[in-house]
Design a protein around this motif. Structure first.
Motif, PDB file in Angstrom:
ATOM      1  N   ASN A  80      94.274 -21.444  20.482  1.00 25.84           N
ATOM      2  CA  ASN A  80      92.623 -21.639  20.472  1.00 25.84           C
ATOM      3  C   ASN A  80      92.489 -22.271  22.277  1.00 25.84           C
ATOM      4  O   ASN A  80      91.474 -22.954  22.656  1.00 25.84           O
ATOM      5  N   VAL A  81      93.448 -21.836  23.348  1.00 21.41           N
ATOM      6  CA  VAL A  81      93.312 -22.418  24.072  1.00 21.41           C
ATOM      7  C   VAL A  81      92.620 -21.402  24.854  1.00 21.41           C
ATOM      8  O   VAL A  81      92.630 -20.021  25.363  1.00 21.41           O
ATOM      9  N   LYS A  82      91.446 -22.135  26.223  1.00 24.91           N
ATOM     10  CA  LYS A  82      91.491 -20.947  27.349  1.00 24.91           C
ATOM     11  C   LYS A  82      91.700 -21.790  28.511  1.00 24.91           C
ATOM     12  O   LYS A  82      91.441 -23.333  28.511  1.00 24.91           O
ATOM     13  N   MET A  83      92.276 -20.775  29.424  1.00 21.74           N
ATOM     14  CA  MET A  83      92.378 -21.383  30.746  1.00 21.74           C
ATOM     15  C   MET A  83      90.733 -20.848  31.704  1.00 21.74           C
ATOM     16  O   MET A  83      90.615 -19.502  31.450  1.00 21.74           O
ATOM     17  N   PHE A  84      90.551 -21.665  33.083  1.00 25.95           N
ATOM     18  CA  PHE A  84      89.154 -20.862  33.977  1.00 25.95           C
ATOM     19  C   PHE A  84      89.826 -21.411  35.031  1.00 25.95           C
ATOM     20  O   PHE A  84      91.082 -23.083  34.838  1.00 25.95           O
ATOM     21  N   MET A  85      89.082 -20.884  36.202  1.00 20.09           N
ATOM     22  CA  MET A  85      90.407 -20.855  37.501  1.00 20.09           C
ATOM     23  C   MET A  85      88.387 -20.191  38.154  1.00 20.09           C
ATOM     24  O   MET A  85      87.387 -19.649  37.753  1.00 20.09           O
ATOM     25  N   LYS A  86      88.168 -21.403  39.135  1.00 20.87           N
ATOM     26  CA  LYS A  86      87.114 -21.464  40.025  1.00 20.87           C
ATOM     27  C   LYS A  86      87.158 -22.170  41.600  1.00 20.87           C
ATOM     28  O   LYS A  86      88.190 -22.777  41.690  1.00 20.87           O
ATOM     29  N   HIS A  87      86.268 -21.752  42.348  1.00 20.53           N
ATOM     30  CA  HIS A  87      86.075 -22.114  43.645  1.00 20.53           C
ATOM     31  C   HIS A  87      85.616 -22.804  43.432  1.00 20.53           C
ATOM     32  O   HIS A  87      84.250 -23.511  42.993  1.00 20.53           O
ATOM     33  N   VAL A  88      85.533 -23.671  44.921  1.00 20.42           N
ATOM     34  CA  VAL A  88      85.321 -25.596  44.437  1.00 20.42           C
ATOM     35  C   VAL A  88      84.880 -26.308  46.124  1.00 20.42           C
ATOM     36  O   VAL A  88      86.270 -25.431  46.644  1.00 20.42           O
ATOM     37  N   THR A  89      84.417 -26.751  46.290  1.00 15.94           N
ATOM     38  CA  THR A  89      83.512 -26.965  47.526  1.00 15.94           C
ATOM     39  C   THR A  89      84.274 -29.115  47.845  1.00 15.94           C
ATOM     40  O   THR A  89      85.028 -29.355  48.309  1.00 15.94           O
ATOM     41  N   ARG A  90      84.653 -29.805  46.067  1.00 14.60           N
ATOM     42  CA  ARG A  90      84.786 -30.402  45.925  1.00 14.60           C
ATOM     43  C   ARG A  90      85.662 -30.494  46.314  1.00 14.60           C
ATOM     44  O   ARG A  90      86.899 -30.003  45.734  1.00 14.60           O
TER      45      ARG A  90
END
Length: 542
Positions: A80-90
């Protein structure tokens, strides 16, 4: 009829088998370990976030896979593992409550993980991530396993630049962090970290720009920090005067042989070939323009080369496994009725197999091939040697023009920088013996620990060194197995060096009165004139 220009090699020539220019980006080289990232292995539930900057990534493109270095040699499982990827400015987190909000559109991978041994563990993304190359990248994990591995199951990590808080984790044995509502997490276990897990990104990056008047084209290759500009040079209207593709080295296209026996582009060595790799964008231009590209196999009939017109190979098939041989690449109208082009453009070239070896400045590597006689690529500047004799502390190295199959040998890099050299299969076979103690392997194996009856020596780039305990050795490498030697290292002595450099010869005490030549070989009857070694001293027979 409107006659369009043909984008020479950029448009017509090579697309990598994957359809784009691919590269690997590794961030972090630390060997310290963490149980906290990419997922927390010490708590039942966790949600982690890590930031990697655009400067560290250095390119834009499609991220197809991401890898983390698993440090522990024992397997474990997390479900039950999930990976997320996202553009961020921080570029950092300011507090434990300063988490980055996530949504289902950021989800790139779901499943179970089960690393089984130390090394890079790869997640092939369910949804490839289109990284823009400008913003920083957030990588987040949710672990809903309801169980934990423990503190021993760790991953390699590297300290963040300037001690910045570039990683954050929410974790608890009872309260599950909701990845889509982290800001309202009620658990008390929240931490910031000044280190991140080492990662490796598999990115496809390529861009092609064509001027409005279709006279110039530009594409970039971030992996080589290069921008290539082309003039669009081919007008295919004149069927009676076709011209060749431009830019490619037409005599030799270098390839390498993989561990599975297939061949693939050796772009690391052939810069001329690198500069002409095109991507899906360019192939789409071909299709839209009504051009098709095919590859013909050639046969050398006593100097006259003929090409098989009846069995053409597609560009994709050719690039997926370019076997050594003679080829002609041909561009022609896809449909004689509808295409705006007439005539053809072609390029004949030869593909040869090659084996790359990387060598540090002014150092040597050992090499062994079970199937091919090998020589160096022409004008490489490197040198080949084999070991022709073993003394007590010296191994005689004799320079050779090529190496027969099943002959261990050394490759020397005489330059002031680390370089990759190419070994090329050859039909030539040399009449050169080598020392029986010089051993080689075609597959990865282990050099046995030395014993009272036999001393084994591994090569370290400059000399052979004593193997005290069993030592793994890679495929296509060589080492020494010497009887009754007590030396802790054996240096290289070159055949044209002063013979007095041999201070003693190997053998049992009973052999001390034996006679040896300058290559360390035992001589039964030294009747010929020359220099010999007796009891460790130089003797001249006139």
């Amino acid at each position: 009829m409107i006659h369009k220009k043909l984008l020479s090699l950029l448009v017509l020539l090579m697309t990598a088998a994957s359809g784009a220019w691919a590269e690997e980006v590794t961030i972090g080289d630390g060997t310290e370990t963490t149980r906290d990232f990419p997922i927390d292995n010490y708590f039942n539930y966790s949600c982690t976030e890590e930031i990697y900057t655009a400067d560290e990534i250095g390119t834009k493109g499609t991220i197809n896979a991401i890898s983390f270095y698993y440090h522990y040699g024992t397997p474990y499982e997390a479900s039950n593992v999930k990976m997320f990827m996202k553009h961020v400015t921080r570029s950092a987190f300011t507090s434990t409550t300063d988490c980055e909000p996530l949504s289902e559109t950021d989800l790139v991978w779901t499943g179970n993980i089960a690393p089984t041994e130390e090394g890079w563990f790869t997640f092939t993304l369910d949804t490839p991530f289109e990284y823009n190359g400008t913003d920083n990248l957030l990588v987040a994990f949710y672990d809903g396993t309801n169980g934990y591995a423990g503190t021993s199951y760790t991953w390699r990590q590297t300290a963040s630049p300037d001690g910045a808080y570039m990683a954050l984790s929410y974790f608890n044995d009872n309260i599950i962090p909701d990845p889509y509502n982290l800001s309202n997490y009620s658990g008390s276990s929240k931490s910031l970290y000044t280190y991140r897990a080492n990662i490796k990104l598999d990115i496809e990056s390529f861009s092609v720009e064509i001027s409005d008047d279709m006279t110039e084209a530009t594409f970039t290759m971030p992996a080589f920090d290069a921008t290539v500009n082309y003039d669009i040079v081919r007008d295919m209207e004149d069927a009676d005067n076709p011209v060749e593709f431009s830019g490619l080295a037409q005599k030799v296209v270098v390839k390498k042989k993989t561990g599975t026996g297939t061949y693939e582009p050796l772009s690391e060595l052939n810069i001329q070939l690198i500069d002409q790799l095109a991507a899906t964008d360019a192939q789409d231009i071909i299709a839209d323009a009504g051009i098709k590209v095919k590859v013909l196999k050639g046969t050398d009939n006593n100097g006259t080369i003929t090409y098989d017109e009846t069995n053409p190979i597609t560009l994709t098939e050719f690039l997926a496994d370019m076997q050594p041989g003679l080829y002609k690449m041909v561009a022609e109208p896809a449909d004689a009725t509808t295409s705006p082009y007439t005539g053809t453009a072609s390029l004949a070239f030869e593909a040869i197999a090659g084996f790359p070896v990387e060598i540090a400045a002014q150092e040597y590597v050992t090499y062994y091939s079970a199937n091919d006689n090998l020589t160096l690529e022409e004008n490489s500047g490197a040198k080949l040697y084999t070991i022709t004799g073993i003394g007590e502390t010296k191994a005689t190295a004799t320079e050779i023009p090529s190496a027969n199959k099943e002959m261990p040998f050394l490759v020397y890099n005489p330059t002031e920088e680390t370089k990759t050299f190419l070994l090329i299969p050859t039909d030539a076979e040399i009449n050169q013996t080598y020392a029986d103690e010089f051993k080689g392997t075609a597959t990865a194996t282990t050099i046995a620990a030395s014993t009272d009856a036999q001393t084994n020596y591994a090569f370290n780039g400059k000399q052979f060194v004593w193997v005290r305990t069993a030592l793994p050795v890679a495929a296509n490498k060589a080492w020494l197995e010497v009887l009754t030697s007590t030396a802790r290292s054996i240096a290289l002595l070159f055949a044209d060096d002063d013979a007095t450099a041999i201070s003693a010869v190997s053998g049992s005490p009973a052999d001390k009165a034996a006679v040896y030549d300058l290559s360390g070989r035992k001589v039964t009857n030294p009747a010929k004139k020359g220099v010999y070694i007796v009891n460790g001293k130089k003797v001249v027979v006139k």
